[in-house]
Design a protein around this motif. Structure first.
Motif, short mmCIF file in Angstrom:
data_model
loop_
_atom_site.label_atom_id
_atom_site.label_comp_id
_atom_site.label_asym_id
_atom_site.label_seq_id
_atom_site.Cartn_x
_atom_site.Cartn_y
_atom_site.Cartn_z
N PRO A 164 30.64 45.22 45.32
CA PRO A 164 30.82 43.97 44.58
C PRO A 164 32.25 43.75 44.07
CG PRO A 164 29.76 45.59 43.18
CD PRO A 164 29.90 46.22 44.54
N VAL A 165 33.15 44.70 44.31
CA VAL A 165 34.49 44.65 43.73
C VAL A 165 35.49 44.11 44.75
CG1 VAL A 165 36.33 45.94 42.59
CG2 VAL A 165 33.93 46.62 42.28
N ARG A 166 36.25 43.09 44.36
CA ARG A 166 37.33 42.59 45.21
C ARG A 166 38.65 43.27 44.88
NH1 ARG A 166 39.67 36.46 46.10
NH2 ARG A 166 40.88 36.97 47.95
N TYR A 167 38.96 43.37 43.57
CA TYR A 167 40.21 44.00 43.17
C TYR A 167 40.07 44.68 41.82
CZ TYR A 167 41.01 39.72 40.39
OH TYR A 167 40.89 38.65 39.51
N VAL A 168 41.02 45.58 41.54
CA VAL A 168 41.07 46.34 40.29
C VAL A 168 42.40 46.07 39.61
CG1 VAL A 168 41.09 48.67 39.28
CG2 VAL A 168 39.62 48.18 41.28
N PHE A 171 49.81 52.40 39.83
CA PHE A 171 50.81 52.79 38.83
C PHE A 171 51.02 51.75 37.74
CE2 PHE A 171 53.49 54.99 42.41
CZ PHE A 171 52.48 55.91 42.61
N ARG A 172 50.82 50.47 38.05
CA ARG A 172 51.35 49.42 37.18
C ARG A 172 50.25 48.56 36.56
NH1 ARG A 172 56.23 46.10 39.56
NH2 ARG A 172 57.10 48.19 39.39
N CYS A 173 50.39 48.29 35.26
CA CYS A 173 49.46 47.42 34.54
C CYS A 173 49.60 45.97 35.01
CB CYS A 173 49.72 47.49 33.04
SG CYS A 173 49.32 49.09 32.29
N ASN A 174 48.55 45.19 34.74
CA ASN A 174 48.54 43.75 35.05
C ASN A 174 48.86 43.46 36.52
OD1 ASN A 174 47.98 42.97 32.30
ND2 ASN A 174 50.08 43.56 31.84
N THR A 175 48.41 44.33 37.39
CA THR A 175 48.64 44.20 38.83
C THR A 175 47.31 44.31 39.55
OG1 THR A 175 50.85 45.16 38.63
CG2 THR A 175 49.87 45.17 40.81
N LYS A 176 47.07 43.45 40.52
CA LYS A 176 45.84 43.48 41.30
C LYS A 176 45.98 44.42 42.49
CE LYS A 176 44.63 38.67 40.29
NZ LYS A 176 44.41 37.33 40.87
N TYR A 177 45.00 45.29 42.64
CA TYR A 177 44.93 46.21 43.77
C TYR A 177 43.61 45.92 44.50
CZ TYR A 177 48.62 48.72 41.29
OH TYR A 177 49.78 49.06 40.64
N TYR A 178 43.70 45.51 45.75
CA TYR A 178 42.52 45.05 46.48
C TYR A 178 41.76 46.20 47.14
CZ TYR A 178 44.09 40.35 45.63
OH TYR A 178 44.46 39.19 45.00
N VAL A 179 40.46 46.22 46.92
CA VAL A 179 39.58 47.23 47.51
C VAL A 179 38.42 46.56 48.25
CG1 VAL A 179 40.13 49.00 45.80
CG2 VAL A 179 38.22 47.45 45.37
N SER A 180 38.58 45.29 48.55
CA SER A 180 37.45 44.48 49.04
C SER A 180 36.97 44.86 50.43
CB SER A 180 37.81 42.99 49.01
OG SER A 180 38.96 42.74 49.78
N LYS A 200 48.25 44.39 55.70
CA LYS A 200 47.94 42.97 55.73
C LYS A 200 47.30 42.51 54.42
CE LYS A 200 45.53 39.49 58.50
NZ LYS A 200 44.72 39.24 59.70
N LYS A 201 46.44 43.33 53.86
CA LYS A 201 45.70 42.96 52.66
C LYS A 201 46.53 43.14 51.38
CE LYS A 201 41.84 41.62 50.75
NZ LYS A 201 41.28 40.30 51.04
N MET A 202 47.33 44.23 51.34
CA MET A 202 47.98 44.61 50.08
C MET A 202 49.50 44.47 50.10
SD MET A 202 45.67 47.97 49.19
CE MET A 202 46.12 47.98 47.46
N PHE A 239 45.66 55.34 37.85
CA PHE A 239 44.25 55.09 38.15
C PHE A 239 44.12 55.31 39.66
CE2 PHE A 239 40.62 52.62 39.52
CZ PHE A 239 39.68 52.92 38.55
N CYS A 240 43.24 56.20 40.07
CA CYS A 240 43.08 56.53 41.49
C CYS A 240 41.72 56.04 41.98
CB CYS A 240 43.19 58.03 41.72
SG CYS A 240 44.81 58.72 41.28
N ALA A 241 41.74 55.26 43.03
CA ALA A 241 40.52 54.75 43.65
C ALA A 241 40.34 55.41 45.01
CB ALA A 241 40.61 53.23 43.81
N TYR A 242 39.12 55.82 45.31
CA TYR A 242 38.81 56.54 46.53
C TYR A 242 37.77 55.77 47.34
CZ TYR A 242 40.88 60.28 43.77
OH TYR A 242 41.73 61.02 42.98
#
Length: 199
Positions: free
Chosen positions: A191-195, A134-143, A63-65, A118-121
């Motif tokens: 404090p992070v919404r996306y990377v 995998f991809r530059c200039n792309t938002k990945y949500y961790v909120s 739903k989020k991503m 870039f791996c987020a845990y």
């Protein structure tokens, strides 16, 4: 999968309902994938409670991503990355797509060589649900992750553009990682919404 008596067939049907929220007769085109996920859960000897909890987590990420669920705990982010969801109480996501689902999934950022990711845990010390970006200039949500967490910047070495940027809910950059290779075993996703991993 071997021989199944009638009660086994009923149990598998129940898992299909747990994985998708609908019965096989209602599932239509989703039925083959649901059946495959139910088989993965059965091979790994997951309880109905574990399967339901895992699918609920997967649904939240979908739903989020966005993306497509391609295994019991894995989401393909349309070629931009992957989400591997860990079972509640387990340190690492499992590999349900191959084998019997009893082993931890391979982690490209912890493997020898440069993964380019870039791996987020979700948890400290590179544990919990993982997002491979995998991809530059792309938002990945961790909120939805809240307190704690960790990350590894395993992108192309020494390039200034391969520094991940983290943004708050207002869209302001609040942190830029060092160049690859770099890591933080004890971060804070609160404090992070996306990377954006690179750009």
């Amino acid at each position: 999968m071997g021989y199944m008596h009638k009660s086994g067939i009923a149990a598998a049907g129940g898992l299909i309902m747990l994985v998708t929220g609908v019965g096989a007769a209602e599932a239509g085109p989703a039925a083959p994938a649901a059946s495959r996920f139910a088989q993965q859960a059965e091979s790994a000897h997951l309880t109905g409670e574990q399967t339901t909890a895992l699918q609920a987590d997967v649904d939240r990420y979908l739903k989020k991503m966005g993306g497509t669920q391609v295994a019991l705990n894995k989401i393909d982010l349309n070629g931009r990355g992957e989400v591997l969801v860990a079972l509640p109480g387990e340190d690492h996501p499992r590999d349900f797509a191959s084998g019997n689902g009893m082993r931890a999934a391979a982690d490209p950022c912890l493997s020898p060589g440069v993964s380019g990711n870039f791996c987020a845990y979700r948890k400290d010390d590179f544990k919990g649900t993982r997002i491979d970006m995998f991809r530059c200039n792309t938002k990945y949500y961790v909120s939805t992750w809240g307190r704690g967490g960790s990350w590894i910047n395993d992108q192309t070495r020494d390039l200034e553009s391969r520094r991940a940027r983290m943004y708050n809910p207002s869209g302001h950059m609040i942190y830029k990682t060092p160049r690859a290779y770099s890591e933080d075993r004890h971060g804070d996703w609160m404090p992070v919404r996306y990377v954006i991993p690179c750009g």
